[in-house]
Design a protein around this motif. Structure first.
Motif, PDB file in Angstrom:
ATOM      1  N   TYR A  93       0.302  -6.171  -4.237  1.00  0.00           N
ATOM      2  CA  TYR A  93       0.215  -7.138  -3.158  1.00  0.00           C
ATOM      3  C   TYR A  93       0.103  -8.558  -3.712  1.00  0.00           C
ATOM      4  O   TYR A  93       0.775  -9.482  -3.240  1.00  0.00           O
ATOM      5  CB  TYR A  93      -0.982  -6.814  -2.268  1.00  0.00           C
ATOM      6  CG  TYR A  93      -1.274  -7.859  -1.237  1.00  0.00           C
ATOM      7  CD1 TYR A  93      -0.440  -8.017  -0.131  1.00  0.00           C
ATOM      8  CD2 TYR A  93      -2.370  -8.710  -1.376  1.00  0.00           C
ATOM      9  CE1 TYR A  93      -0.705  -8.992   0.831  1.00  0.00           C
ATOM     10  CE2 TYR A  93      -2.638  -9.676  -0.412  1.00  0.00           C
ATOM     11  CZ  TYR A  93      -1.805  -9.824   0.677  1.00  0.00           C
ATOM     12  OH  TYR A  93      -2.058 -10.785   1.627  1.00  0.00           O
ATOM     13  N   ALA A 113       2.666   1.701  -3.404  1.00  0.00           N
ATOM     14  CA  ALA A 113       1.708   2.094  -4.433  1.00  0.00           C
ATOM     15  C   ALA A 113       1.329   3.566  -4.285  1.00  0.00           C
ATOM     16  O   ALA A 113       1.167   4.290  -5.278  1.00  0.00           O
ATOM     17  CB  ALA A 113       0.467   1.219  -4.359  1.00  0.00           C
ATOM     18  N   LYS A 114       1.220   4.013  -3.052  1.00  0.00           N
ATOM     19  CA  LYS A 114       0.896   5.408  -2.790  1.00  0.00           C
ATOM     20  C   LYS A 114       1.992   6.343  -3.326  1.00  0.00           C
ATOM     21  O   LYS A 114       1.710   7.447  -3.800  1.00  0.00           O
ATOM     22  CB  LYS A 114       0.712   5.615  -1.284  1.00  0.00           C
ATOM     23  CG  LYS A 114       0.168   6.991  -0.897  1.00  0.00           C
ATOM     24  CD  LYS A 114       0.160   7.163   0.612  1.00  0.00           C
ATOM     25  CE  LYS A 114      -0.700   6.088   1.291  1.00  0.00           C
ATOM     26  NZ  LYS A 114      -0.754   6.311   2.761  1.00  0.00           N
ATOM     27  N   ALA A 141      -2.336  -0.905  -5.470  1.00  0.00           N
ATOM     28  CA  ALA A 141      -1.886  -1.601  -4.267  1.00  0.00           C
ATOM     29  C   ALA A 141      -2.267  -3.082  -4.304  1.00  0.00           C
ATOM     30  O   ALA A 141      -1.468  -3.953  -3.916  1.00  0.00           O
ATOM     31  CB  ALA A 141      -2.466  -0.925  -3.035  1.00  0.00           C
ATOM     32  N   LYS A 156       0.822  -1.203   0.000  1.00  0.00           N
ATOM     33  CA  LYS A 156       0.000   0.000   0.000  1.00  0.00           C
ATOM     34  C   LYS A 156       0.866   1.268   0.000  1.00  0.00           C
ATOM     35  O   LYS A 156       0.590   2.225  -0.736  1.00  0.00           O
ATOM     36  CB  LYS A 156      -0.918  -0.016   1.228  1.00  0.00           C
ATOM     37  CG  LYS A 156      -1.910   1.137   1.276  1.00  0.00           C
ATOM     38  CD  LYS A 156      -2.763   1.071   2.544  1.00  0.00           C
ATOM     39  CE  LYS A 156      -3.621  -0.189   2.551  1.00  0.00           C
ATOM     40  NZ  LYS A 156      -4.532  -0.215   3.727  1.00  0.00           N
TER      41      LYS A 156
END
Length: 279
Positions: free
Chosen positions: A272, A260-261, A268, A257
């Motif tokens: 994952y 990805a941010k 995300a 997460k």
């Protein structure tokens, strides 16, 4: 202005003598020993500034720097006020002075600087190219083969790059940069900075190479080249980072997460899932 037994480096104008600082003018008048890259250029500068020198003037350039650094140390040991100036700009930066600074520091003498004009910063400020991170690369090699070899590793450099170049080699160097960095890379040619015929030419490397080849480039030249644009990250390219963070104790989902941010366009969930498969 100058202290006994202290080595002082002083920046000199890069073109316009009116850029000389008051500190430089006073230092030239006070110094017991002035080490000058070109004594004739120094003589012209002091005439233009209407400064009278009373100290000894010593020729100090790239071909005798190692030999004459000892003379400067002897003068410092005697408590003399020693000043280093080059033809233009700041000593040490692609100019003599480094050997003296290193030797003086190792011998326990204090080294100080009278700041002033800099072709590097002047060209960068006027170039219109991102100034937040930059690297100074000095003069590229003269021989074409060595030049290409030196430029190739810089193709991925993301910081703005600044080079000095001879006017007669500017066209060939721009062509070599277009080959190594890409014809569409943005750049600027700054010539005759602070002088009457100052000129800043901006464009792609291909455009600038054509401009330089089309006529004679005159005067002192600084090349400013934009850094490489980093390739957009993909989920596949970030999997190793996710796994490394998980191995360090972070939850796999949280690691995916956060990464990805930091990389827009990467999901995300996708990141994952890929990391989970490779775990």
């Amino acid at each position: 202005m100058l202290e006994p037994g202290v080595l002082t480096l002083a920046a000199t104008p890069i073109g316009n003598p009116l850029d000389a600082s008051v500190r430089l003018m006073r230092a030239l008048g006070e110094a017991d020993l002035i080490a000058a890259e070109d004594t004739r250029r120094l003589a012209r500068l002091v005439r233009e500034l209407e400064v009278e020198t009373s100290g000894r003037i010593l020729s100090y350039h790239e071909h005798n720097e190692a030999e004459r650094t000892g003379v400067l140390l002897e003068a410092l040991a005697k408590g003399q006020r020693v000043l280093i100036v080059t033809d233009a700009g700041m000593p040490v930066v692609s100019d003599p002075g480094f050997e003296a600074v290193r030797a003086a520091a190792e011998a326990g003498f204090r080294v100080t600087v009278i700041p002033g004009p800099s072709a590097v910063l002047t060209a960068l400020a006027a170039s219109g190219i991102a100034p937040d991170h930059f690297t100074f690369e000095g003069f590229p090699p003269r021989r074409e083969g060595r030049k290409a070899t030196a430029l190739e590793p810089l193709a991925g450099e993301q910081r703005t790059m600044i080079f000095f170049e001879s006017p007669r080699r500017t066209a060939a160097t721009l062509a070599a940069m277009a080959e190594a960095f890409g014809a569409d890379r943005r750049a600027a040619v700054a010539r005759e900075l602070t002088k009457t015929h100052e000129e800043i030419v901006r464009g792609t490397l291909a455009e600038l190479a054509a401009w330089a080849a089309d006529g004679d480039v005159l005067g002192e030249v600084v090349l400013v080249v934009a850094g490489a644009v980093p390739a957009a990250a993909t989920a596949e390219s970030l999997v190793a980072q996710v796994l490394a963070r998980a191995a360090a104790g972070e939850r796999l989902k949280d690691a995916a997460k956060e990464l990805a941010k930091a990389h827009p366009g990467v999901g995300a969930s996708e990141l994952y899932d890929l990391a989970l498969k490779q775990r």
